[in-house]
Write a protein that holds these residues in place. Structure first.
Motif, PDB file in Angstrom:
ATOM      1  N   THR A 147      -8.610 -34.146  45.411  1.00 32.18           N
ATOM      2  CA  THR A 147      -9.090 -35.521  45.373  1.00 32.18           C
ATOM      3  C   THR A 147      -8.082 -36.426  46.072  1.00 32.18           C
ATOM      4  O   THR A 147      -6.876 -36.260  45.912  1.00 32.18           O
ATOM      5  CB  THR A 147      -9.262 -35.995  43.917  1.00 32.18           C
ATOM      6  N   ASP A 177     -12.654 -31.967  35.434  1.00 29.11           N
ATOM      7  CA  ASP A 177     -13.401 -30.863  36.045  1.00 29.11           C
ATOM      8  C   ASP A 177     -12.779 -30.402  37.358  1.00 29.11           C
ATOM      9  O   ASP A 177     -12.871 -29.227  37.718  1.00 29.11           O
ATOM     10  CB  ASP A 177     -14.854 -31.276  36.283  1.00 29.11           C
ATOM     11  N   ARG A 178     -12.151 -31.317  38.090  1.00 28.08           N
ATOM     12  CA  ARG A 178     -11.592 -30.982  39.398  1.00 28.08           C
ATOM     13  C   ARG A 178     -10.153 -30.482  39.310  1.00 28.08           C
ATOM     14  O   ARG A 178      -9.658 -29.861  40.258  1.00 28.08           O
ATOM     15  CB  ARG A 178     -11.647 -32.203  40.323  1.00 28.08           C
ATOM     16  N   ASN A 190     -18.299 -32.783  41.669  1.00 30.34           N
ATOM     17  CA  ASN A 190     -17.310 -31.742  41.394  1.00 30.34           C
ATOM     18  C   ASN A 190     -17.420 -30.548  42.331  1.00 30.34           C
ATOM     19  O   ASN A 190     -16.481 -29.762  42.444  1.00 30.34           O
ATOM     20  CB  ASN A 190     -17.425 -31.287  39.937  1.00 30.34           C
ATOM     21  N   ASP A 195     -21.960 -32.946  38.623  1.00 28.84           N
ATOM     22  CA  ASP A 195     -21.836 -31.626  39.225  1.00 28.84           C
ATOM     23  C   ASP A 195     -21.785 -31.721  40.750  1.00 28.84           C
ATOM     24  O   ASP A 195     -21.046 -30.973  41.403  1.00 28.84           O
ATOM     25  CB  ASP A 195     -23.013 -30.746  38.782  1.00 28.84           C
ATOM     26  N   ILE A 204     -14.576 -36.515  35.815  1.00 22.01           N
ATOM     27  CA  ILE A 204     -14.370 -36.139  37.216  1.00 22.01           C
ATOM     28  C   ILE A 204     -13.027 -35.443  37.396  1.00 22.01           C
ATOM     29  O   ILE A 204     -12.936 -34.350  37.977  1.00 22.01           O
ATOM     30  CB  ILE A 204     -14.442 -37.384  38.127  1.00 22.01           C
TER      31      ILE A 204
END
Length: 242
Positions: free
Chosen positions: A194, A187-188, A158, A155, A184
């Motif tokens: 990123t 969720d993103r 993220n 969390d 990862i």
């Protein structure tokens, strides 16, 4: 009266305003300034200090390895780094659009520096940023699975408006690494940006991720299709200007 005002400002955590007011009183700099003007001066000073402190805190929490700056990027032709494209990325519109960046190139071509320069820029713009070596992030997540803090650690990652995964793919992923990467990225996806840097070309990432083809496909689909690509070339810059 001035001493009481200064103490009250300090108690309200308006230290910058208190210090400037005390300095102005001691140096008798209040003549010819209206109340509105003086209030604006004090307020601006307090605001600037808070913003500077926030930026310093964001940079510290980002855990950069280098002090990297957009202004120090080298755009010489043999690097294959398009200046106009990169300066557009440095406006951070890609973060607003929830897009990613992939930076590939041989060792020493400046991938990490460029990623951290963009990360530092994000901090200057007030964006929560975290930089990490990919393998070390995976190792930490493995430990978190053991002590039951995996979801909490995930969390934290993220919540970062910009996450930088450096040195991706130096070794093949095992089952737990693959699961962590999927968590990862999934969720993103479409929510946060990123930056991934790697010595390995994107065409070889499928094999590095390994495992069931559907998992690798899902990860690459979420990463590659929403990414700006930077492919660095040329000799190592470790002894010269980045």
């Amino acid at each position: 009266m001035n001493n009481q005002t200064i103490e009250k400002l300090k108690n309200m955590r308006l230290g910058a305003m208190a210090r400037l007011h005390q300095q102005n009183v001691e140096q008798n700099k209040l003549e010819g300034i209206t109340c509105d003007e003086y209030l604006a001066i004090l307020t601006d000073h307090q605001w600037e200090e808070r913003e500077n402190n926030k930026t310093e805190r964001l940079i510290k929490q980002a855990c950069f390895r280098q002090t990297a700056s957009i202004a120090d990027i080298n755009y010489r032709n043999e690097r294959n780094l398009d200046k106009n494209m990169f300066l557009r990325l440095s406006t951070l519109d890609f973060i607003s659009r929830k897009e990613n960046i992939i930076i590939c190139g041989a060792s020493g071509t400046g991938k990490s520096y460029i990623a951290q320069a963009l990360g530092n820029q994000a901090c200057l713009y007030g964006k929560k940023t975290f930089y990490g070596i990919t393998s070390r992030i995976f190792k930490r997540l493995k430990l978190c699975k053991v002590d039951g803090t995996y979801l909490k650690e995930l969390d934290k990652l993220n919540k970062m408006e910009l996450l930088i995964l450096d040195d991706f793919g130096l070794q093949a992923l095992d089952v737990q690494d693959r699961e962590s990467l999927m968590d990862i990225i999934d969720d993103r996806h479409g929510k946060r940006s990123t930056i991934i840097s790697s010595q390995i070309p994107v065409t070889a990432w499928y094999e590095i991720i390994g495992g069931e083809g559907t998992v690798a496909d899902a990860i690459l689909d979420r990463i590659v299709n929403s990414s700006h690509r930077i492919n660095l070339e040329g000799d190592s810059l470790r002894k010269g200007k980045i």
